[in-house]
Enzyme design. Structure first.
Site, PDB file in Angstrom:
ATOM      1  CB  SER A  69      43.172  11.597  32.145  1.00  0.00           C
ATOM      2  OG  SER A  69      43.295  10.126  32.474  1.00  0.00           O
ATOM      3  CG  ASP A 267      40.684   7.857  36.046  1.00  0.00           C
ATOM      4  OD1 ASP A 267      39.253   7.416  35.915  1.00  0.00           O
ATOM      5  OD2 ASP A 267      41.315   7.893  35.029  1.00  0.00           O
ATOM      6  CG  ASP A 269      38.886  10.258  32.602  1.00  0.00           C
ATOM      7  OD1 ASP A 269      39.507   9.584  33.145  1.00  0.00           O
ATOM      8  OD2 ASP A 269      39.269  10.113  31.099  1.00  0.00           O
ATOM      9  CG  ASP A 271      39.556   6.467  31.739  1.00  0.00           C
ATOM     10  OD1 ASP A 271      40.099   6.738  32.846  1.00  0.00           O
ATOM     11  OD2 ASP A 271      39.953   6.751  30.501  1.00  0.00           O
ATOM     12  CG  ASN A 363      46.154   1.945  34.394  1.00  0.00           C
ATOM     13  OD1 ASN A 363      45.026   1.253  34.014  1.00  0.00           O
ATOM     14  ND2 ASN A 363      46.791   2.311  33.338  1.00  0.00           N
ATOM     15  CB  SER A 488      56.922   8.190  29.719  1.00  0.00           C
ATOM     16  OG  SER A 488      55.609   8.977  29.526  1.00  0.00           O
TER      17      SER A 488
END
Length: 533
Positions: A69, A267, A269, A271, A363, A488
């Site tokens: 990711s 990013d 991967d 997405d 993001n 988180s």
């Protein structure tokens, strides 16, 4: 039960992939995430889980994605993709976590047996897992590709030959679908200037190169950070997460990007997507997920009006608490806005409640969903003027250029380029739609994140008791102040987000709230840092 578990085969293979002691695995929105060298047992067990998921759903194809990711290279992960190309059903996240944490092979087999009985899984059903082989599942290796391509493939396979057919079930089919729709959408528009694309030294470089060939001169892509075979390069000082968190240009583009030129970062991967540009003074300006959501949603609203479908089709937007207050104010004056907890599954689910639902996290992860009823309406609607007909065709082509299964950086990039071409916007005009409130994101390492519990779409703390009142008192001292604290989902840290009308005040508010969190968990006052980044 029509069949039983192949216990001997599972035991023999499982003993080659024993779970490491003293490691707890957690399946979250992004699947299992930890250091790659700890994931061997998880990979094996996920293969079996995916096969069982397929059997539970009458042999529908399930996707398995191995990905780092947006994280640095030692980090890795694996996640499942459900039949419609969406995230794994939330209830199964708990099952995945339980199976991954069974301490021994025997405990794993016992957990599997109980799981199969509770969910009444018919083991005689076929199982199709895209990308992984396990307990006799029919498998197909999708190869090295982006996460969104796998989501696309899973939906395409499961809808093949039906009225809801999503596209040809190959990477080539994905590229052809997106590029064909894009060319139709920008036909007749002025030539589009080349676009600089930071591929994060990830798999987006491979698929981006193929997409670039398909687009040809319609949109020239200048690909950078394409070192996919260089150790340690993935997401290192580049990529969407780097740009978003550091709020600056990737150093590798410093000598490349010219003032006024558009650029974007994927990013690792592919997405997530963040756009940016340099102004005439060489000043960096970021166009994040909030800016993308604003650009795209207002364009779609305009198209529905132009097509004569105002009142017939409701466009709504879904955000999280991380959305900039400037974007929320701008959007809420124009269309319905809903705030949900962080995590794609929450955003995706809420977006499904609108005729056309737009969701983007700040993001850069997001997409647009068209409900089945809306797709039906677009295909059967009879426009009464040439202008309505043109707008209708644009909407239909948007449903093709958008990957509706999941956030897809390459698909979203084409979507942004369509809107900029139609509006004749540069980055400057796009950026000026609204002004971002200065904000700061800080993380505080804590011994146990589970003591932090939230409500109101994660905007308020209910535990530890009394901490929210202290935060409220702090926030009141700042003009335009807003702050929230949330644990988180993947590590023992608490994230603090703060906004204020002035940059220095946003910074100060963030660090003061972080200080409250630090004190709450009994941090050593002598080690209380001035900045928590």
């Amino acid at each position: 039960m029509a069949s039983s578990l192949p216990v001997d085969a599972i035991r023999e293979l499982s003993q080659k992939h024993e779970k490491p002691a003293n490691v707890h695995f957690q399946y979250g929105t992004a699947g299992f995430r930890t250091l790659g060298n700890l994931l061997d047992s998880v990979m094996f067990r996920v293969g079996i889980l995916a096969a069982l998921r397929s059997k539970r759903l009458d042999g529908k194809t399930i996707g398995v994605m191995i990905t780092a990711s947006h994280n640095p290279e030692p980090d890795n992960g694996v996640k499942l993709v459900d039949p419609r190309g969406e995230m794994l059903e939330a209830a199964w996240e708990t099952h995945a976590t339980n199976l991954a944490n069974a301490p021994t092979t025997d405990a794993f087999i016992d957990a599997l047996d109980a799981f199969v009985k509770i969910l009444r899984i018919d083991l005689s059903k076929p199982a199709r897992v895209d990308g992984f082989k396990a307990i006799g599942a029919e498998a197909r290796n999708a190869g090295v590709t982006t996460t969104p391509v796998l989501h696309y493939l899973v939906k395409a396979i499961n809808t093949k030959g039906t009225k809801d057919a999503y596209g040809d079930d190959s990477e080539e089919g994905y590229l052809r679908k997106l590029s064909t729709a894009f060319k139709k959408l920008v036909a007749g528009k002025p030539a589009i200037p080349p676009l600089v694309v930071d591929c994060a030294n990830g798999v987006g470089a491979i698929v981006g190169e193929k997409l670039s060939e398909k687009l040809g001169d319609t949109l020239k892509l200048i690909l950078h950070n394409t070192a996919i075979n260089t150790a340690g390069a993935l997401n290192n000082a580049c990529g969407a997460d780097f740009v978003k968190t550091s709020q600056r240009l990737p150093p590798s583009l410093a000598s490349v990007l010219k003032p006024g030129q558009r650029a974007c970062s994927l990013d690792g991967d592919a997405d997530r997507l963040i756009y940016y540009y340099l102004d005439d003074r060489g000043q960096f300006h970021m166009l994040d997920g909030d800016k993308i959501a604003t650009l795209v949603s207002t364009f779609i609203v305009d198209l529905t009006k132009s097509a004569g479908l105002e009142g017939e089709i409701q466009v709504g937007i879904v955000q999280t608490a991380y959305a900039n207050g400037g974007s929320t104010k701008y959007l809420s004056e124009r269309l319905p806005v809903k705030c949900v907890p962080t995590g794609v599954k929450h955003l995706h689910h809420a977006a499904e409640h609108y005729d056309i639902g737009v969701y983007f996290e700040a993001n850069g992860h997001g997409t647009v969903l068209f409900s089945p009823e809306t797709l039906e309406k677009l295909s059967s609607y009879q426009p009464s003027t040439p202008a309505q007909s043109t707008a209708l065709n644009h909407l239909i082509n948007l449903t093709q250029v958008i990957n509706q299964t999941v956030g897809d950086a390459l698909s979203d990039m084409l979507l942004v380029e369509v809107v900029l071409a139609h509006k004749s916007y540069s980055g400057v005009e796009w950026d000026s739609l609204y002004v971002d409130l200065p904000n700061r994101l800080v993380k505080v390492v804590v011994p146990d994140r589970s003591i932090f519990k939230t409500e109101d779409a994660e905007r308020r703390l209910v535990s530890p008791p009394g901490l929210q009142a202290k935060i409220d008192e702090l926030v009141r001292r700042y003009d335009g102040g807003r702050a929230f604290v949330r644990p988180s989902g993947t590590e023992d840290v608490v994230r603090v987000y703060a906004e204020a009308s002035v940059r220095s005040q946003a910074d100060e508010l963030a660090f003061r709230v972080a200080g409250l969190v630090y004190d709450e968990v009994g941090g050593d006052p002598a080690k209380r840092p001035a900045e928590f980044l």
